[in-house]
Design an enzyme around this catalytic site. Structure first.
Site, mmCIF file in Angstrom:
data_model
loop_
_atom_site.group_PDB
_atom_site.id
_atom_site.type_symbol
_atom_site.label_atom_id
_atom_site.label_comp_id
_atom_site.label_asym_id
_atom_site.label_seq_id
_atom_site.Cartn_x
_atom_site.Cartn_y
_atom_site.Cartn_z
ATOM 1 C CB THR A 164 -0.868 -0.043 1.279
ATOM 2 O OG1 THR A 164 -1.792 -1.114 1.127
ATOM 3 C CG2 THR A 164 -1.614 1.250 1.538
ATOM 4 N NE ARG A 175 -10.133 -5.888 3.228
ATOM 5 C CZ ARG A 175 -9.020 -5.179 3.278
ATOM 6 N NH1 ARG A 175 -8.600 -4.514 2.241
ATOM 7 N NH2 ARG A 175 -8.293 -5.150 4.387
ATOM 8 N N GLY A 234 -11.028 -2.023 3.135
ATOM 9 C CA GLY A 234 -10.150 -2.019 4.309
ATOM 10 C C GLY A 234 -10.082 -0.642 4.952
ATOM 11 C CG ASP A 235 -6.329 0.474 6.574
ATOM 12 O OD1 ASP A 235 -6.300 -0.511 5.799
ATOM 13 O OD2 ASP A 235 -5.357 1.229 6.714
ATOM 14 C CB THR A 275 0.698 0.447 5.245
ATOM 15 O OG1 THR A 275 0.909 -0.838 4.645
ATOM 16 C CG2 THR A 275 1.953 0.809 6.027
ATOM 17 N N GLY A 327 -5.869 -4.173 7.194
ATOM 18 C CA GLY A 327 -6.856 -3.099 7.256
ATOM 19 C C GLY A 327 -7.927 -3.296 8.299
HETATM 20 N N1 ASP Z 1 -4.175 -1.615 4.674
HETATM 21 C C1 ASP Z 1 -4.379 -2.214 3.387
HETATM 22 C C2 ASP Z 1 -5.728 -2.891 3.390
HETATM 23 O O1 ASP Z 1 -6.022 -3.595 4.337
HETATM 24 C C3 ASP Z 1 -3.335 -3.220 3.008
HETATM 25 C C4 ASP Z 1 -1.886 -2.852 3.299
HETATM 26 O O2 ASP Z 1 -1.615 -1.777 3.809
HETATM 27 O O3 ASP Z 1 -0.992 -3.682 3.003
HETATM 28 O O4 ASP Z 1 -6.441 -2.806 2.422
#
Ligand code: ASP
Length: 325
Positions: free
Chosen positions: A179, A207, A209-210, A230, A233
């Site tokens: 990310t 889905r 994520g964060d 990162t 998430g």
């Molecule tokens: N935080 C990101 C997510 O969960 C993935 C990552 O940062 O590697 O989508």
């Protein structure tokens, strides 16, 4: 050390010791270039433009899990998330589950600038992109991505590491991660943050994520600080990682200590190998912390002649000499 202006970038936290030296070197070079590219923007005076430029550069690189390099869902599609925030006005723009947008961060910026909303998702977000004059461009699913997908999918089906994707993510080399994010402060003391991701390999369709959730994957408030996160998430969301870091900074805690305190909370609640964060406080100090093997990151400030880049804890001194705890 406080800086007149500066930017910190990350290219993801994770199991960097599984990657080849060549790949890590390439990522470092890209981070350096992204730092220089965005620093040019920062010199002109806008932290918001600088973080957008940094993330746009990394989305176009193909070496990170964002934009061109995005991982595939379990249905073999690309679904990208991104968010950007202006600490001066608290205006924010985010998009999720977009499939045919070359630079999700640019669409997030358009949401911030041109709509009354802060968060658009899926086909609606893509329709708005078209209305706002952005060309739809599907992300090319390369044979390399398919190869990695097939390998990960087979292992997952066999149940070799159980069905828990987080476990697979932490031990499997071909699991695409990386990310991207950036946080900056400009000469007017405005702070901005931006983050973009393809999520992670084999995620379920739909889905989110964060990354595009304000306060989780990104946050900026001139009176507190800015942050980009990162990692896994779902966990980062449950601790509101970026808002948590900013709340520490609002109390006067330095960017570095705020990053460390936030990752401490993440580790205590969800264990090691779960994430990392970069931060900037209103005094212009920069910070970072992670509980994974590595986190690729780079900084460039008004006091430096070239960007500093580091991935592993044993290299972090390269950046730490420009950072005040
Ligand atoms: N935080 C990101 C997510 O969960 C993935 C990552 O940062 O590697 O989508």
């Amino acid at each position: 050390m406080t800086h007149k202006y500066g930017i910190i970038l990350h290219g993801g936290a994770g199991r960097y010791r599984l990657f080849t030296k060549e790949f890590i070197e390439k990522r470092k070079q890209e981070l350096k270039k992204a730092a220089l590219y965005s620093f040019d923007e920062l010199k002109k005076g806008s932290a918001l433009d600088a973080v957008e430029a940094a993330v746009e550069y990394m989305e176009d690189s193909g070496l990170f899990n964002a934009g061109k390099g995005s991982s595939l869902t379990i249905t073999k599609e690309v679904e990208m998330d991104a968010g950007i925030m202006d600490g001066k006005t608290l205006r924010c723009g985010a998009v999720a589950c977009v499939k045919s947008i070359k630079n999700p961060i640019k669409l997030a910026r358009l949401v911030l600038e041109k709509t009354d909303h802060i968060f658009l998702a899926g086909p609606g977000a893509e329709k708005v992109a078209e209305i706002l004059g952005m060309k739809r461009e599907p992300i090319v699913v390369t044979s390399e991505k398919i190869r990695k997908f097939e390998k990960a999918f087979r292992l997952w089906l066999k149940g070799k590491w159980g069905t828990h994707l987080f476990r697979l993510k932490t031990i499997y080399r071909d699991f695409i991660e990386g990310t991207v994010g950036a946080v900056a402060i400009d000469k007017y003391r405005n702070i901005a943050a931006a983050t973009s991701t393809g999520g992670y390999s084999l995620k379920l369709p739909g889905r989110i994520g964060d990354t595009p959730l304000v306060g989780c994957g990104f946050y900026a408030d001139n009176s507190a600080g800015g942050a980009s996160a990162t990692g896994i998430g779902e966990y980062l969301t449950l601790i509101f990682a970026c808002k948590t870091a900013c709340d520490f900074m609002r109390q006067g805690v330095s960017a570095m200590k705020a990053a460390e305190a936030t990752i401490d909370i993440l580790t205590r609640r969800f264990g090691l190998h779960t994430g990392g964060i970069i931060t900037v406080d209103p005094m212009g100090r920069l910070g970072f912390a992670y509980n994974t093997q590595g986190m690729s990151k780079s900084i460039m400030t008004s006091g430096m002649s070239e960007p500093a880049v580091a991935v592993f804890p044993e290299e972090d001194h390269i950046m730490l000499k420009f950072i005040k705890k």
